[in-house]
Scaffold this motif. Structure first.
Motif, mmCIF file in Angstrom:
data_model
loop_
_atom_site.group_PDB
_atom_site.id
_atom_site.type_symbol
_atom_site.label_atom_id
_atom_site.label_comp_id
_atom_site.label_asym_id
_atom_site.label_seq_id
_atom_site.Cartn_x
_atom_site.Cartn_y
_atom_site.Cartn_z
ATOM 1 N N HIS A 161 13.065 -19.279 19.975
ATOM 2 C CA HIS A 161 12.523 -18.215 19.117
ATOM 3 C C HIS A 161 13.348 -16.952 19.370
ATOM 4 N N VAL A 162 14.022 -16.466 18.335
ATOM 5 C CA VAL A 162 14.915 -15.315 18.491
ATOM 6 C C VAL A 162 14.695 -14.336 17.351
ATOM 7 N N ARG A 163 14.553 -13.075 17.699
ATOM 8 C CA ARG A 163 14.497 -11.979 16.725
ATOM 9 C C ARG A 163 15.844 -11.261 16.769
ATOM 10 N N VAL A 164 16.490 -11.121 15.612
ATOM 11 C CA VAL A 164 17.812 -10.497 15.530
ATOM 12 C C VAL A 164 17.684 -9.167 14.798
ATOM 13 N N ASN A 165 18.230 -8.124 15.404
ATOM 14 C CA ASN A 165 18.213 -6.793 14.796
ATOM 15 C C ASN A 165 19.646 -6.373 14.505
ATOM 16 N N PRO A 166 20.110 -6.518 13.249
ATOM 17 C CA PRO A 166 21.499 -6.153 12.953
ATOM 18 C C PRO A 166 21.769 -4.659 13.069
ATOM 19 N N ALA A 167 20.737 -3.831 13.050
ATOM 20 C CA ALA A 167 20.940 -2.382 13.132
ATOM 21 C C ALA A 167 21.593 -1.983 14.442
ATOM 22 N N ASP A 168 21.235 -2.665 15.537
ATOM 23 C CA ASP A 168 21.870 -2.351 16.817
ATOM 24 C C ASP A 168 22.485 -3.587 17.486
ATOM 25 N N SER A 169 22.645 -4.674 16.715
ATOM 26 C CA SER A 169 23.282 -5.904 17.194
ATOM 27 C C SER A 169 22.593 -6.472 18.429
ATOM 28 N N SER A 170 21.271 -6.434 18.439
ATOM 29 C CA SER A 170 20.532 -6.910 19.599
ATOM 30 C C SER A 170 19.678 -8.118 19.242
ATOM 31 N N VAL A 171 19.279 -8.837 20.287
ATOM 32 C CA VAL A 171 18.369 -9.972 20.128
ATOM 33 C C VAL A 171 17.282 -9.891 21.195
ATOM 34 N N THR A 172 16.115 -10.397 20.864
ATOM 35 C CA THR A 172 15.049 -10.608 21.830
ATOM 36 C C THR A 172 14.436 -11.965 21.533
ATOM 37 N N GLY A 173 13.944 -12.628 22.571
ATOM 38 C CA GLY A 173 13.324 -13.906 22.281
ATOM 39 C C GLY A 173 13.027 -14.720 23.513
ATOM 40 N N TRP A 174 12.743 -15.989 23.279
ATOM 41 C CA TRP A 174 12.461 -16.907 24.372
ATOM 42 C C TRP A 174 12.827 -18.324 23.964
ATOM 43 N N ASN A 175 13.034 -19.132 24.976
ATOM 44 C CA ASN A 175 13.307 -20.548 24.752
ATOM 45 C C ASN A 175 12.420 -21.369 25.681
ATOM 46 N N GLY A 176 11.657 -22.271 25.082
ATOM 47 C CA GLY A 176 10.883 -23.220 25.869
ATOM 48 C C GLY A 176 11.707 -24.480 26.086
ATOM 49 N N ILE A 177 11.945 -24.812 27.337
ATOM 50 C CA ILE A 177 12.785 -25.954 27.690
ATOM 51 C C ILE A 177 11.881 -27.062 28.240
ATOM 52 N N THR A 178 11.722 -28.104 27.461
ATOM 53 C CA THR A 178 10.947 -29.257 27.909
ATOM 54 C C THR A 178 11.913 -30.293 28.460
ATOM 55 N N ASP A 196 16.526 -34.078 22.469
ATOM 56 C CA ASP A 196 16.225 -35.102 21.476
ATOM 57 C C ASP A 196 15.870 -34.483 20.130
ATOM 58 N N SER A 197 15.351 -33.250 20.165
ATOM 59 C CA SER A 197 15.005 -32.509 18.947
ATOM 60 C C SER A 197 14.921 -31.038 19.312
ATOM 61 N N GLN A 198 14.793 -30.179 18.285
ATOM 62 C CA GLN A 198 14.783 -28.750 18.576
ATOM 63 C C GLN A 198 14.150 -27.961 17.436
ATOM 64 N N ARG A 199 13.361 -26.947 17.836
ATOM 65 C CA ARG A 199 12.894 -25.950 16.886
ATOM 66 C C ARG A 199 13.803 -24.725 16.978
ATOM 67 N N ILE A 200 14.129 -24.126 15.830
ATOM 68 C CA ILE A 200 14.951 -22.918 15.782
ATOM 69 C C ILE A 200 14.210 -21.932 14.887
ATOM 70 N N ALA A 201 13.498 -21.000 15.490
ATOM 71 C CA ALA A 201 12.709 -20.020 14.749
ATOM 72 C C ALA A 201 13.401 -18.667 14.836
ATOM 73 N N ILE A 202 13.931 -18.208 13.724
ATOM 74 C CA ILE A 202 14.752 -16.989 13.699
ATOM 75 C C ILE A 202 14.066 -15.927 12.835
ATOM 76 N N THR A 203 13.916 -14.737 13.405
ATOM 77 C CA THR A 203 13.310 -13.606 12.695
ATOM 78 C C THR A 203 14.382 -12.586 12.356
ATOM 79 N N VAL A 204 14.474 -12.228 11.078
ATOM 80 C CA VAL A 204 15.480 -11.274 10.608
ATOM 81 C C VAL A 204 14.830 -10.288 9.643
ATOM 82 N N PRO A 205 15.443 -9.107 9.455
ATOM 83 C CA PRO A 205 14.879 -8.121 8.532
ATOM 84 C C PRO A 205 14.939 -8.609 7.086
ATOM 85 N N ASP A 206 13.937 -8.252 6.317
ATOM 86 C CA ASP A 206 13.965 -8.515 4.878
ATOM 87 C C ASP A 206 15.025 -7.634 4.227
#
Length: 552
Positions: free
Chosen positions: A45-62, A184-194
Motif C-alpha cells: 500500500h503506497v501513497r504517492v505525492n508528486p508535489a514533493d516526490s514523496s511516498v508513504t505506505g506499508w507492505n505486509g509480508i506473508t 505467489d501473489s500480490q496486492r498493489i494498492a496505489i493512492t494518487v491525486p485526482d
C-alpha cells in the motif's frame, strides 16, 4: 529490459566485476537472514505525492518458515532469529510490526535486519508489516538506472512511473529483494491525486475515491511475480481493450495511453495481436492469462513489467525509429512492443535466479525479435535480422559475470546472446525440434526461477547434442570462434581456433562444386577429400556466428 544504443540512449558504462561491496553480497546472496523464510504474499500500500516526490505506505509480508528458530538474538545454527528486509536510502522505515508488537531493527546500508520476538516454527505461515516513508531515488535515465520519475506530460499534467530492474524493487518499497524468492501473489494498492489514474500489474479490483482528493487503485496479481516487475504508472490515462482467442482461452488485452494519444495508440497497438499469436506459436501460451496483458504508455522508453508492460517508444516502429539490425527489417514493427512483450515468456515466466544469468532474459528476448520478423516476413528475413544485429556486438567483456553479488554482464547479452541462440538453431537444423525446445522450456519451467545452467542443459537434452562448449564460448568469453582452413591439392584441412578448450561445435559450409557439408571441427586439424577445383572458395553458413580465415 531494453539494450542501450549509443546515440539514442546513454552510452553503456563498463562495470567493474572484480571487486564487490558488502552491500552487493547482502543484495545478491541468500544470507542467513533470508534463507530461513519464503515469501508467499506481498500486500503493498503506497501513497504517492508528486508535489514533493514523496511516498508513504506499508507492505505486509506473508511468509512461510522453512527452518525453525527461537526468538531474539542473532541468527545462526540455533535457528532463524533475524530477518533481512531490503529498503534503499533515502527511504526510512518507521516501524516493523508482528503480532501487534513493534520489533527492533538495525540498518546495514540497503538492508534492515529485524529481530523477531516470536518463535518461528518450521512450516507455519506468518506476516510482518513494514511501515515506511520518504523521497525515493529519482532515476536520471530510466529504465537503465532505476527509481521513480515525476515528469510532466506535454500538456503539463503530472506523470509518474517506476522502473528498477537491476537496482531493485527496494528502491521504492520494502521487500525481500532477492530474485529467487517471488511471492505467489500480490496486492498493489496505489493512492494518487485526482484526476490521475494508476495502472499497475494484474487486474484492477477496486477504485476508492478518498475525501482528500485522492483515489486508491487496488490491483491484484494472482501469479508469481519478480519484485522488480511491480510497478506504478500514474497519469491522465484513457483505456481501451480487446481480446485474443489464444492457446489457453480468451486473453484480455488492455491498453492505457495518455488521453491525448488515444487515436495514435489505437493504430500502433494493433501490432499486439499478431505479435502475441506469433509468440504463442513459438514459445507456448502467454503465461499470464489470469492477470491479462496490458500495454501502458510511460515517460521512459519501456520495461517488461509483468502483465503491465511499460511503453514509451513514441508510437514509432523500430527502436525510437531506428533499426538495430541495420537491414530495414526492424522498421516493420515496434521494437518496444515486441521486445518487452517477449519478456513475458523470457524473464517473467522463466526468471533467472541470479542477475549474472540475465542472458536467460535478454538473449531470448533479442532472439524473439528475429522470430517475430520471421513470423511476418519469412524465415530468411528473420535470419537476416539476427545476422544484421551482430553489428551491435562489442565483445567488451563476458556476458556472465560473478554470481551472488547482483552483478550484470556485458550488454552483449542482447545481440550476441540472441545470435548464440540463432547459431544453436542452425546446429540443430530441425525447426520443429527447435520450436519444441522453446515451448518446452516455458512449460517445464513455468512460473519458476531457474539457473542459466538449467536452461543450457534443457536445450542440450532437447537437441540431443552436448552444447555445453557452445554456451561456454559465447557466454563466458569475448572470443568469436574462427574456422581456419586451407586447401592443398584435393585436401581440405580445417580446425577451430580462438575457442575454449574442447570446443567442438559442428558447422555447415558450402563448397563450390560439392554443395553443403556439415563438418565437425575441433582444435586439431582435420581433413576432407575435395575434388572440386573451386573448393578453396568455400563459405561458412552465415547463420553460424563465427569468422572464417583461409590460410595460404
Amino acid at each position: 529490459m531494453i539494450p542501450l544504443v549509443a546515440g539514442l540512449a546513454i552510452v553503456a558504462l563498463a562495470q567493474d566485476t572484480t571487486t564487490f561491496t558488502r552491500a552487493d553480497t547482502l543484495r545478491g546472496s541468500n544470507g542467513p537472514a533470508r534463507a530461513w523464510w519464503d515469501v508467499r504474499f506481498y500486500d503493498l500500500h503506497v501513497r504517492v505525492n508528486p508535489a514533493d516526490s514523496s511516498v508513504t505506505g506499508w507492505n505486509g509480508i506473508t511468509y512461510r518458515v522453512l527452518q525453525p528458530g527461537g526468538a531474539g538474538g542473532a541468527g545462526g545454527a540455533g535457528g532463524a532469529r533475524e530477518m533481512q528486509i531490503d529498503l534503499q536510502p533515502p527511504l526510512v522505515v518507521d516501524s516493523i510490526v508482528q503480532d501487534r508488537r513493534k520489533l527492533v531493527h538495525r540498518r546495514d546500508g540497503n538492508a534492515f535486519f529485524v529481530t523477531l520476538r516470536a518463535r518461528q516454527r518450521a512450516g507455519e505461515t506468518r506476516t510482518i508489516k513494514v511501515w515506511y516513508h520518504g523521497k525515493p531515488r529519482v532515476g536520471k535515465r530510466l529504465p537503465w538506472d532505476g527509481g521513480f520519475t515525476f515528469p510532466l506530460d506535454s500538456l503539463g499534467h503530472s506523470w509518474i512511473a517506476t522502473a528498477n530492474e537491476g537496482l531493485g524493487a527496494s528502491v521504492w518499497w520494502p521487500t525481500k529483494d532477492y530474485l529467487p524468492d517471488e511471492p505467489d501473489s500480490q496486492r498493489i494498492a496505489i493512492t494518487v491525486p485526482d484526476p490521475m489514474v494508476d495502472v499497475s500489474n494484474g487486474r484492477l479490483r477496486s477504485t476508492t475515491h478518498n475525501r482528500d482528493g485522492t483515489t486508491t487503485y487496488e490491483w491484484f496479481v494472482t501469479s508469481p511475480i519478480n519484485t522488480y516487475n511491480v510497478t506504478i504508472n500514474a497519469g491522465q490515462y484513457v483505456h481501451f481493450g480487446d481480446t485474443l482467442d489464444g492457446e489457453a482461452g480468451r486473453l484480455t488485452l488492455d491498453f492505457w495511453p495518455l488521453a491525448y494519444h488515444a487515436d495514435t495508440a489505437r493504430r500502433q497497438f494493433q501490432q499486439v495481436t499478431p505479435m502475441l499469436r506469433c509468440f504463442e506459436h513459438w514459445f507456448g501460451p502467454y503465461p499470464w492469462y489470469a492477470d491479462g496483458y496490458k500495454l501502458i504508455e510511460t515517460p521512459h522508453l519501456g520495461m517488461e513489467h509483468q502483465s503491465g508492460i511499460a511503453y514509451g517508444n513514441h508510437f514509432l516502429n523500430g527502436y525510437l525509429g531506428r533499426d538495430l539490425s541495420r537491414t530495414g527489417l526492424g522498421l516493420q514493427w515496434d521494437f518496444i512492443i515486441v521486445h518487452e512483450s517477449a519478456h513475458e515468456w523470457w524473464g517473467n515466466n522463466i526468471s533467472a535466479r541470479d542477475r549474472a544469468d540475465m542472458w536467460v532474459h535478454e538473449s531470448f528476448a533479442n532472439y524473439a525479435e528475429g522470430i517475430y520478423t520471421e513470423c511476418r516476413l519469412g524465415k530468411s528475413a528473420g535470419a537476416a535480422y539476427m545476422i544484421g544485429a551482430r553489428a551491435g556486438i562489442r565483445n567488451d567483456r563476458p556476458i556472465i559475470p560473478a554470481f551472488g553479488v547482483n552483478a550484470q554482464g556485458s550488454g552483449d547479452m542482447y545481440p550476441k546472446g540472441g545470435n548464440m541462440l540463432h547459431t544453436i538453431r542452425a546446429i540443430i537444423d530441425d525447426d520443429a525440434k527447435w520450436r519444441d525446445i522453446l515451448r518446452g522450456l516455458n512449460q517445464s519451467f513455468r512460473h519458476q526461477t531457474v539457473t542459466g545452467r538449467q536452461v543450457q542443459e534443457y536445450i542440450s537434452r532437447g537437441a540431443g547434442i552436448d552444447l555445453s562448449k557452445v554456451f561456454e564460448q559465447y557466454l563466458t568469453t569475448t572470443k568469436i570462434p574462427e574456422f581456419e582452413y586451407r586447401v592443398e591439392s584435393e585436401t581440405l584441412s580445417y580446425r577451430w581456433t580462438n575457442v575454449v578448450s574442447g570446443f567442438d561445435m559442428p558447422v555447415r559450409v558450402n563448397i563450390p562444386g560439392l554443395g553443403t557439408r556439415v563438418l565437425g571441427p575441433t582444435e586439431s586439424w582435420q581433413t576432407l577429400l575435395v575434388t572440386s577445383p573451386r573448393a578453396a572458395e568455400l563459405s561458412v553458413d552465415e547463420n553460424f556466428y563465427v569468422t572464417a580465415r583461409a590460410l595460404p
